[in-house]
Write a protein that holds these residues in place. Structure first.
Motif, mmCIF file in Angstrom:
data_model
loop_
_atom_site.group_PDB
_atom_site.id
_atom_site.type_symbol
_atom_site.label_atom_id
_atom_site.label_comp_id
_atom_site.label_asym_id
_atom_site.label_seq_id
_atom_site.Cartn_x
_atom_site.Cartn_y
_atom_site.Cartn_z
ATOM 1 N N SER A 66 -15.353 21.730 15.448
ATOM 2 C CA SER A 66 -16.211 22.796 15.967
ATOM 3 C C SER A 66 -16.378 22.600 17.463
ATOM 4 N N GLY A 67 -17.249 23.386 18.076
ATOM 5 C CA GLY A 67 -17.406 23.268 19.523
ATOM 6 C C GLY A 67 -16.195 23.859 20.223
ATOM 7 N N SER A 68 -16.024 23.511 21.460
ATOM 8 C CA SER A 68 -14.908 24.020 22.256
ATOM 9 C C SER A 68 -14.411 22.900 23.156
ATOM 10 N N TYR A 69 -13.170 22.474 22.943
ATOM 11 C CA TYR A 69 -12.659 21.305 23.656
ATOM 12 C C TYR A 69 -11.209 21.490 24.061
ATOM 13 N N LYS A 109 -12.435 24.963 27.145
ATOM 14 C CA LYS A 109 -11.009 25.273 27.023
ATOM 15 C C LYS A 109 -10.373 25.285 28.408
ATOM 16 N N VAL A 110 -9.421 24.392 28.611
ATOM 17 C CA VAL A 110 -8.743 24.279 29.904
ATOM 18 C C VAL A 110 -7.263 24.559 29.678
ATOM 19 N N GLY A 155 -10.228 25.440 20.707
ATOM 20 C CA GLY A 155 -9.834 24.787 21.948
ATOM 21 C C GLY A 155 -8.342 24.800 22.176
ATOM 22 N N ILE A 156 -7.891 23.857 22.971
ATOM 23 C CA ILE A 156 -6.490 23.771 23.382
ATOM 24 C C ILE A 156 -6.047 22.318 23.304
ATOM 25 N N VAL A 186 -19.765 21.617 27.985
ATOM 26 C CA VAL A 186 -20.618 21.453 29.155
ATOM 27 C C VAL A 186 -20.546 22.696 30.026
ATOM 28 N N VAL A 187 -19.323 23.150 30.277
ATOM 29 C CA VAL A 187 -19.113 24.378 31.046
ATOM 30 C C VAL A 187 -17.879 25.058 30.484
ATOM 31 N N ALA A 188 -17.812 26.350 30.706
ATOM 32 C CA ALA A 188 -16.642 27.076 30.212
ATOM 33 C C ALA A 188 -15.381 26.578 30.902
#
Length: 570
Positions: A66-69, A109-110, A155-156, A186-188
């Motif tokens: 879960s979350g976004s990483y 997501k980077v 995420g990615i 923490v931040v988009a």
């Protein structure tokens, strides 16, 4: 043998909306294919079986559901570069393992495009990593990105070829810190540090051109090779990558080197490929490899094999004699009488009944298919006809001197760094790095390493050491040395600033910065034919020069003529 067990902990969640209605009601739409979480991508890809094991052991599998990483994911081949005892130690120390793994995770997501615009980034572990783009490669610290933009529901994933290691003090303090709150990013988009002075990336370099690994919602791909990877479910062989239509369906990211690493019949060959620095070659170019099994190596005279393995040029010559350009099928081999090896000399192919022979070696079984070639197991080590194996220098009992080391020069590396490779000192302690640092020119450095109790830390994994010589320490004011001697923390800080995780050679030195184990960055700069390392401020680099490389097992040492002081030293 490394434990490589894939954990599959989630089933795919398929949306099944039901549309109620009578006659004339719109027909129900088919449920959209479900995407996969980061945890599922890792669990279902055999290339990440070691990473999956580590995430489970660290209690992070659920976190990445879960979350976004963004995760920089090391492959099994990346983990294989770590000594087995180091990996075992991390797996048995939950806090250390969590610290290492969280250093591979970035909140938010980077994308690949965003990565290319960074000079550094902050990880969920709390440390920061360096980003460099040079020579057609994108590097995260000392790891190369081999695949980009594997998209997950949350995420990615970017695939890397080396395990990232946080600063030494961060790992040592991991037990005192709680797991970061990672439920929300923490931040988009991560806040990046100001760009460092670095050579402009070539215009042709584009991380987006690295083949992405699209998420598959239901295509199952398998290989025709038996590996040592233990899975808890047959679905563990479900890959999430592109496929190629060649007999058995093959995962695009499974390179020749990955397949050799995954098959325990080739563990000796795997180690020799790493020693010869041929791993990248077998990950980036289409080849056919005639791979001697462990049993084949056991049939070689041990003294002869030791002489081959101890000389990098000879070792590379022997290994490249087993490699042929192009992806050749069994039919191709049966139709050929001779093939030109990558080493330059020819291989003879004959049929002995139904057995395919390569010189006097017999191929055992069908081709093992990889994304960039085929592997054929053979029962003998092939030696080039013109091979000259150097004799081991006689041991006259005399103390090794700098001149003696120079006499054992094995190769001159012709690169813009013009570094000369020399053999390490004769084994004395059983650890190649400590033995190499036992040379007289490093006596001051070795005594300080022992005083700071850093021997175990520096020998737990492959490292690169910018090693100040005795003459370098002689330049340091006596008062400064005295202050370091009575301050263990400051001494350790200075020494770790000279050490980089992993083996950094050749193109790896053509970057503007390397991350030290102390946590600060070491700036690199060309000075004529020599390389300079130190701290760069206002285009002025304060540090020292080096030109010689000393191989110490899988680690490497660069003698440097000045002691480097980290910018954080107070």
């Amino acid at each position: 043998m490394k434990k490589q067990t894939s954990f599959i902990t989630l089933s795919l969640m398929l949306a099944t909306p039901a549309l109620a209605g009578g006659a004339g009601a719109p027909a129900a739409r088919p449920a959209p294919a479900a995407c996969m979480t980061i945890s599922q991508i890792v669990a279902k890809d055999p290339n990440f079986s070691t990473l999956a094991t580590a995430l489970e052991a660290a209690g992070l599998t659920n976190t990445l559901k879960s979350g976004s990483y963004t995760v920089f994911a090391p492959t099994n081949a990346a983990f294989s570069k770590l000594p087995s005892d180091t990996l075992a130690m991390a797996l048995n120390d939950t806090e250390m393992l969590r610290s290492i793994l969280l250093y591979h995770v970035v909140p938010g997501k980077v994308t690949a495009k965003q990565v290319m615009g960074m000079s550094s980034g902050m990880t969920a572990q709390g440390g920061s990593f360096l980003v460099t783009v040079t020579g057609g490669k994108v590097m995260i610290d000392n790891a190369t990105v081999t695949k980009a933009d594997v998209v997950a529901c949350n995420g990615i994933v970017h695939v890397i070829d080396t395990v990232l290691m946080p600063a030494m003090d961060a790992m040592q303090g991991a037990a005192d810190t709680a797991e970061p709150a990672m439920a929300e990013p923490v931040v988009a988009e991560p806040v990046m540090a100001e760009p460092v002075a670095a050579p402009a990336a070539p215009a042709s370099v584009d991380l987006m051109s690295i083949p992405a690994t699209p998420v598959s919602s239901g295509m199952t791909t398998t290989t025709n090779v038996t590996t040592s990877t233990t899975t808890t479910d047959t679905a563990a062989s479900t890959a999430t990558t592109d496929t190629v239509a060649t007999g058995d369906t093959m995962m695009a990211g499974t390179t020749l080197y990955d397949m050799i690493v995954a098959d325990e019949r080739f563990s000796t060959l795997r180690d020799l490929i790493s020693d010869a620095e041929l791993t990248e070659v077998l990950m980036t170019t289409d080849y056919t490899v005639f791979a001697p099994t462990n049993a084949a190596f056991e049939n070689v005279n041990p003294e002869q094999l030791a002489l081959i393995a101890s000389n990098p040029d000879v070792l590379k010559q022997v290994l490249l004699y087993h490699v042929v350009t192009g992806k050749l099928t069994g039919e191709d081999l049966a139709a050929a009488t001779q093939l030109r090896s990558a080493e330059g000399e020819s291989l003879d192919l004959t049929l002995d009944g139904t057995s395919q022979m390569v010189n006097t070696a017999m191929i055992d079984g069908a081709a093992i298919e990889a994304s960039n070639g085929n592997i054929y197991a053979i029962n003998e080590l092939l030696l080039p006809p013109e091979l000259v194996i150097p004799e081991m220098p006689a041991d006259d009992g005399m103390e090794t001197t700098d001149a003696a080391v120079t006499d054992t020069t094995t190769a001159t590396v012709t690169t813009t760094t013009t570094t000369t490779t020399t053999a390490a000192a004769p084994a004395m302690t059983g650890n190649a790095l400590v033995d190499a640092l036992s040379q007289p020119q490093f006596s001051t450095l070795l005594s300080l390493v022992k005083k700071a109790d850093l021997v175990a830390a520096l020998t737990a994994a492959d490292v690169t050491v910018f090693a100040p010589t005795n003459d370098a320490f002689a330049k340091v004011p006596a008062a400064t040395l005295d202050a370091l001697m009575v301050n263990p923390d400051a001494l350790k800080q200075v020494l770790l600033f000279h050490v980089v995780s992993g083996r950094v050679v050749d193109d790896g030195l053509k970057v503007s910065q390397l991350r030290s184990l102390e946590g600060s960055s070491i700036d690199l700069k060309m000075d004529g034919t020599n390389m300079m390392a130190g701290v760069l401020k206002a285009d002025v680099l304060t540090g020292g020069t080096y030109s010689t490389r000393i191989d110490a097992g899988n680690s490497v040492i660069y003698p440097i003529d000045s002691v480097l002081l980290p910018p954080t030293l107070k």
